[in-house]
Scaffold this active site. Structure first.
Site, mmCIF file in Angstrom:
data_model
loop_
_atom_site.group_PDB
_atom_site.id
_atom_site.type_symbol
_atom_site.label_atom_id
_atom_site.label_comp_id
_atom_site.label_asym_id
_atom_site.label_seq_id
_atom_site.Cartn_x
_atom_site.Cartn_y
_atom_site.Cartn_z
ATOM 1 N N ARG A 99 27.321 -24.957 125.196
ATOM 2 C CA ARG A 99 28.490 -24.083 124.984
ATOM 3 C C ARG A 99 27.966 -22.679 124.744
ATOM 4 N NH1 ARG A 99 33.859 -24.851 121.291
ATOM 5 N NH2 ARG A 99 34.367 -26.069 123.128
ATOM 6 N N HIS A 103 36.304 -24.027 131.138
ATOM 7 C CA HIS A 103 36.182 -25.115 130.169
ATOM 8 C C HIS A 103 36.471 -26.433 130.910
ATOM 9 C CE1 HIS A 103 35.795 -27.076 126.474
ATOM 10 N NE2 HIS A 103 36.828 -26.637 125.801
ATOM 11 N N GLN A 132 37.376 -29.800 129.199
ATOM 12 C CA GLN A 132 38.738 -29.805 128.645
ATOM 13 C C GLN A 132 39.744 -30.130 129.748
ATOM 14 O OE1 GLN A 132 39.810 -29.217 125.278
ATOM 15 N NE2 GLN A 132 41.648 -30.094 126.200
ATOM 16 N N ASP A 141 46.888 -21.350 125.846
ATOM 17 C CA ASP A 141 45.585 -21.271 125.181
ATOM 18 C C ASP A 141 45.685 -20.107 124.192
ATOM 19 O OD1 ASP A 141 42.875 -21.504 124.522
ATOM 20 O OD2 ASP A 141 42.164 -20.425 126.304
ATOM 21 N N CYS A 193 44.677 -27.037 124.451
ATOM 22 C CA CYS A 193 43.305 -27.532 124.256
ATOM 23 C C CYS A 193 42.922 -27.593 122.790
ATOM 24 C CB CYS A 193 42.325 -26.656 125.035
ATOM 25 S SG CYS A 193 42.243 -24.944 124.487
ATOM 26 N N ARG A 212 39.504 -36.281 125.260
ATOM 27 C CA ARG A 212 38.220 -35.603 125.465
ATOM 28 C C ARG A 212 37.076 -36.614 125.403
ATOM 29 N NH1 ARG A 212 37.334 -30.142 124.359
ATOM 30 N NH2 ARG A 212 35.209 -30.704 124.908
HETATM 31 N N1 NVA Z 1 39.861 -20.011 125.084
HETATM 32 C C1 NVA Z 1 39.408 -20.616 123.848
HETATM 33 C C2 NVA Z 1 39.268 -22.102 124.023
HETATM 34 C C3 NVA Z 1 38.828 -22.847 122.789
HETATM 35 C C4 NVA Z 1 38.608 -24.307 123.022
HETATM 36 C C5 NVA Z 1 38.106 -19.977 123.420
HETATM 37 O O1 NVA Z 1 37.243 -19.767 124.274
HETATM 38 O O2 NVA Z 1 37.938 -19.684 122.236
HETATM 39 N N1 CP Z 2 39.212 -27.706 122.783
HETATM 40 C C1 CP Z 2 37.962 -27.505 122.344
HETATM 41 O O1 CP Z 2 37.008 -27.344 123.116
HETATM 42 O O2 CP Z 2 37.839 -27.540 120.988
HETATM 43 P P1 CP Z 2 36.559 -27.145 120.146
HETATM 44 O O3 CP Z 2 36.383 -25.654 120.252
HETATM 45 O O4 CP Z 2 36.907 -27.575 118.738
HETATM 46 O O5 CP Z 2 35.372 -27.865 120.675
#
Ligand code: NVA
Ligand code: CP
Length: 303
Positions: free
Chosen positions: A104, A131, A134, A211, A251, A279
Site C-alpha cells: 500500500r 484500489h 477493494q 468514497d 469501501c 474483502r
Molecule cells: N480513497 C481513500 C480510500 C480508502 C480505503 C483513500 O485513499 O484514503
Molecule cells: N477499504 C479499505 O481499504 O480500508 P482500509 O484503509 O482500512 O484498509
C-alpha cells in the site's frame, strides 16, 4: 510459469476474474460453516504499508491465517525503506522470504518499481491511482445481489479522481456496466467516463457508491475539498432517485455527514458491512490464484 502481479483489475482477464468470484463463493461458504481450507499451508505474505489501514491489513492477515499460511506486516516507518533503502533492493530480499507481497503506497510508480524487482507476485493494496482489491470485493458483493454485472446502472458520487473512482471506471470497462460519475470539475477520473450531476447520475440506479472526499495524503486540501464537494453527499433525498432495489456500497472508512449520510450508511439498502467482510473472502481467492499459479524464480540482479 512467470509470476503474475495484481496491480490493477485488468491484470487478470474477465474470465479469470469471473473464476475468482466463483472460488470466492466457495471460500465464503466454507468460512461461514467454519470448514477449514488450507490451500496456502506453509506460504507467507509480506504486507508493506506506507499508509494507514484497518480492513486491508486485517483481511489479508486473516485470509492467510485461515488458508494455513502466514502474513507478516511491515509498516514502512519501522523498516529500512523508511531510512532510504531502495524498493528494488527490498523487493529482491523480500522475494526470498515470501510467496507474495502486498504493498500500500502513494504513487503507482512505486508499486511498479517494487513489482519490477520482485520475483514473487505483488498485489496492490491501494495506491493513489487505484484500489483493485477493494473493487474485487465490491464486484463480488454486487454479484450477491444481481445475477450479472453487465448492464447494471452504477452511480459513483464524490471524488471521481480518487483511487476508488479510477478503479470503478476500470471495472465498468471490463464488466460493461453503465457507470455514471457525479464529481465536481477538477475531481473527475483521468479515464473517459460518463459525467452527470448527482441527481441524474443516481436516477434509476441499481448500485450507488461513494468514497471519502479527502483521501490519505490529501489532508492539507481538506477545507478546499469540503467546499468543492458540497451538494455531493449520498443522503436519503438522493437515494430516493435510485431504483427501489438499489444497494449502497462504500469501501470504508466512511465520514458520516460528508460523502454519505448516517441514515444511508445504516439504512436497509446499505451492504457495506458485507462488502467489508467480502474483502477477506475475495482476497483468499486472489492469493490462491497468484501464489499457487506462480513459480517464484530466484531474485534477479539489478545493474
Ligand atoms: N480513497 C481513500 C480510500 C480508502 C480505503 C483513500 O485513499 O484514503
Ligand atoms: N477499504 C479499505 O481499504 O480500508 P482500509 O484503509 O482500512 O484498509
Amino acid at each position: 510459469m512467470a509470476k503474475r502481479d495484481f496491480l490493477k483489475l485488468s491484470d487478470l482477464t474477465v474470465e479469470e476474474l469471473s473464476a475468482l468470484f466463483h472460488r470466492t463463493k466457495v471460500l465464503k461458504e466454507a468460512r461461514t460453516e467454519r470448514r477449514v481450507i488450507q490451500t496456502l499451508l506453509g506460504r507467507t505474505l509480506v504486507m508493506i504499508f506506507e499508509k494507514s489501514s484497518t480492513r486491508t491489513r486485517l483481511s489479508f492477515e486473516a485470509a492467510m491465517a485461515q488458508l494455513g499460511g502466514h502474513a507478516i506486516n511491515l509498516p514502512i516507518t519501522e523498516s529500512q525503506l523508511g531510512r532510504g533503502e531502495s524498493l528494488a533492493d527490498t523487493a529482491r530480499v523480500v522475494s526470498g522470504y515470501a510467496d507474495a507481497i502486498m504493498f500500500r503506497t502513494f504513487a503507482d510508480e512505486r508499486i511498479a518499481e517494487l513489482a519490477k524487482h520482485a520475483t514473487v507476485p505483488v498485489i496492490n493494496g491501494l495506491t493513489d491511482g487505484g484500489h483493485p482489491v477493494q473493487l474485487l470485493a465490491d464486484l463480488f458483493t454486487m454479484l450477491e445481489h444481481f445475477p450479472k454485472l453487465e448492464g447494471l446502472k452504477v452511480a459513483f458520487v464524490g471524488d471521481g479522481a480518487s483511487n476508488m473512482g479510477e478503479s470503478w471506471v476500470e471495472a465498468s470497462q471490463l464488466f460493461k456496466f453503465d457507470l455514471r460519475i457525479a464529481a465536481p470539475e477538477g475531481y473527475r477520473p483521468k479515464a473517459k467516463a460518463k459525467i452527470l450531476e448527482p441527481k441524474a447520475a443516481v436516477e434509476g440506479c441499481d448500485v450507488v457508491t461513494t468514497d471519502v472526499w479527502t483521501s490519505m495524503g490529501q489532508e492539507k486540501e481538506k477545507e478546499a475539498r469540503l467546499k468543492a464537494f458540497a451538494g455531493y453527499i449520498v443522503d436519503p433525498a438522493l437515494m430516493s432517485r435510485a431504483a427501489p432495489h438499489a444497494i449502497v456500497l462504500h469501501c470504508l472508512p466512511a465520514h458520516r455527514g460528508e460523502e454519505i449520510a448516517h441514515e444511508v450508511l445504516e439504512g436497509p439498502q446499505s451492504v457495506v458491512w458485507a462488502e467489508a467482510e467480502n474483502r477477506m473472502h475475495v482476497q483468499k481467492a486472489l492469493l490462491e490464484r497468484l501464489i499457487l499459479d506462480a513459480t517464484p524464480a530466484l531474485p534477479k540482479r539489478v545493474g
